[in-house]
Design an enzyme around this catalytic site. Sequence first.
Site, PDB file in Angstrom:
ATOM      1  N   LYS A  64     -52.605 -93.057 -31.539  1.00  0.00           N
ATOM      2  CA  LYS A  64     -53.898 -93.749 -31.460  1.00  0.00           C
ATOM      3  C   LYS A  64     -53.725 -95.227 -31.854  1.00  0.00           C
ATOM      4  O   LYS A  64     -52.636 -95.659 -32.206  1.00  0.00           O
ATOM      5  CB  LYS A  64     -54.940 -93.045 -32.323  1.00  0.00           C
ATOM      6  CG  LYS A  64     -55.076 -91.533 -32.027  1.00  0.00           C
ATOM      7  CD  LYS A  64     -55.752 -91.259 -30.689  1.00  0.00           C
ATOM      8  CE  LYS A  64     -55.555 -89.836 -30.195  1.00  0.00           C
ATOM      9  NZ  LYS A  64     -56.292 -88.789 -30.848  1.00  0.00           N
TER      10      LYS A  64
HETATM   11  C1  LIG Z   1     -56.719 -87.325 -30.870  1.00  0.00           C
HETATM   12  C2  LIG Z   1     -58.046 -86.838 -30.432  1.00  0.00           C
HETATM   13  C3  LIG Z   1     -58.805 -85.941 -31.191  1.00  0.00           C
HETATM   14  C4  LIG Z   1     -58.300 -85.258 -32.416  1.00  0.00           C
HETATM   15  O1  LIG Z   1     -57.690 -86.065 -33.330  1.00  0.00           O
HETATM   16  P1  LIG Z   1     -56.595 -85.465 -34.343  1.00  0.00           P
HETATM   17  O2  LIG Z   1     -56.441 -86.568 -35.339  1.00  0.00           O
HETATM   18  O3  LIG Z   1     -55.365 -85.207 -33.558  1.00  0.00           O
HETATM   19  O4  LIG Z   1     -57.166 -84.228 -34.947  1.00  0.00           O
HETATM   20  C5  LIG Z   1     -60.072 -85.626 -30.732  1.00  0.00           C
HETATM   21  N1  LIG Z   1     -60.565 -86.114 -29.587  1.00  0.00           N
HETATM   22  C6  LIG Z   1     -59.851 -86.952 -28.820  1.00  0.00           C
HETATM   23  C7  LIG Z   1     -60.446 -87.485 -27.564  1.00  0.00           C
HETATM   24  C8  LIG Z   1     -58.561 -87.322 -29.204  1.00  0.00           C
HETATM   25  O5  LIG Z   1     -57.833 -88.119 -28.413  1.00  0.00           O
END
Ligand SMILES: *Cc1c(COP(=O)(O)O)cnc(C)c1O
Length: 377
Positions: free
Chosen positions: A188
């Site tokens: 991210k």
């Molecule tokens: C990464 C992500 C999540 C979940 O995040 P985590 O930190 O991996 O639990 C939820 N929704 C979207 C769209 C994501 O890309």
Amino acid sequence: MPGFLPYGRQTIDDDDIAAVAEALRSDYLTTGPRVDAFEAAFAERVGAKHAVACSNGTAALHMATIALGVGPGDVCIVPAITFLATANCVRFQGGDVIFADVDPLTGLMTQATLAEALDQAGGAVRAVLPVHLAGRQCDMPAIKMLADEAGAAVVEDACHALGSVADFGQAGDCAYSAMAGFSFHPVKTIATGEGGMVTTNDAELAAKLRLARSHGMVREGMSEPWAYEQRMLGYNYRLPDLNCALGLSQLHKLDAFVERRRMLASRYDELLRPMNAVSVITTEGRPGFHLYVALIDFEAAGVSRAEVMARLAEQGVGSQVHYIPVQTQPYYRDRYGDQHLPGAAAWYERCLSLPLYPGMADDDPGRVVEALSKALS
Ligand SMILES: *Cc1c(COP(=O)(O)O)cnc(C)c1O
């Protein structure tokens, strides 16, 4: 031979490492002063009144459905193109999911696809959870208007959208939602290892989010020094001081990260636009570009996506598919039966995420596009 380019990765510098080392030498490994500092800086950065840090993006979305009071019998609308967690956070609370279709050219829930899903629901809808896929923000004013008419709350899954700005505002400012959830997974926009955040402008929701994060438990204002009181069912979704130290240090670089992502994305746009069988997605606003997604007509190119991905990997280029329509997952098919959503199917058939992260070199998009044109020929 240049190194392998994954589709995404973190960017960690010496000052990030120093910030974590300093936290390690301090008195706090779990909840300490860096949690408050990270939350305050994050709220300020995205323009929300409150920010509540938590253990990951999935926990962030779950805390949001807890704070809303989603429960058995409640229906929530989630777009078909997203990561599993957006739908799962409704099921964690025993609620049910209606999957909305998406625009085949952006992968986003739209006013029209939300209207269809609201029709399908027929009755009350507890919440709508738009997803800002790849950092492109959904049309929030339109979504909020329809949700208001239906008496539904809006929770943004902003896990892709930290640093995204549209003409109606910044992802996470909650101008058109009750809450927004973020993830700090290494792919991210900023990384804390695992980590997440919920933003809101509503003090009551913020208090519930904090309860949900830590066992539903309150210590403040008790008459006895040892006393604590459990007011609701909560979890241990806390984000340690160590991770918040990293988050705070990363947040300082958000503008530079997003700038770099935008520059690399526009380089891809230029290089891909002339290619046969490849479509470049029109971009409105200033997305944070968590992902760079190309839409490829694999049928016209005469080669399968699996083959293209294998040929890219042979040339040192990683790629990924975001996402398999969630309603086709066995868990959801078993519960709700088969559901064909044409926009989601068209998006899924053509999407391919190419490497995008701030640490890429200026000429890496050129290298990727060259590998892609070889893979498609
Ligand atoms: C990464 C992500 C999540 C979940 O995040 P985590 O930190 O991996 O639990 C939820 N929704 C979207 C769209 C994501 O890309």
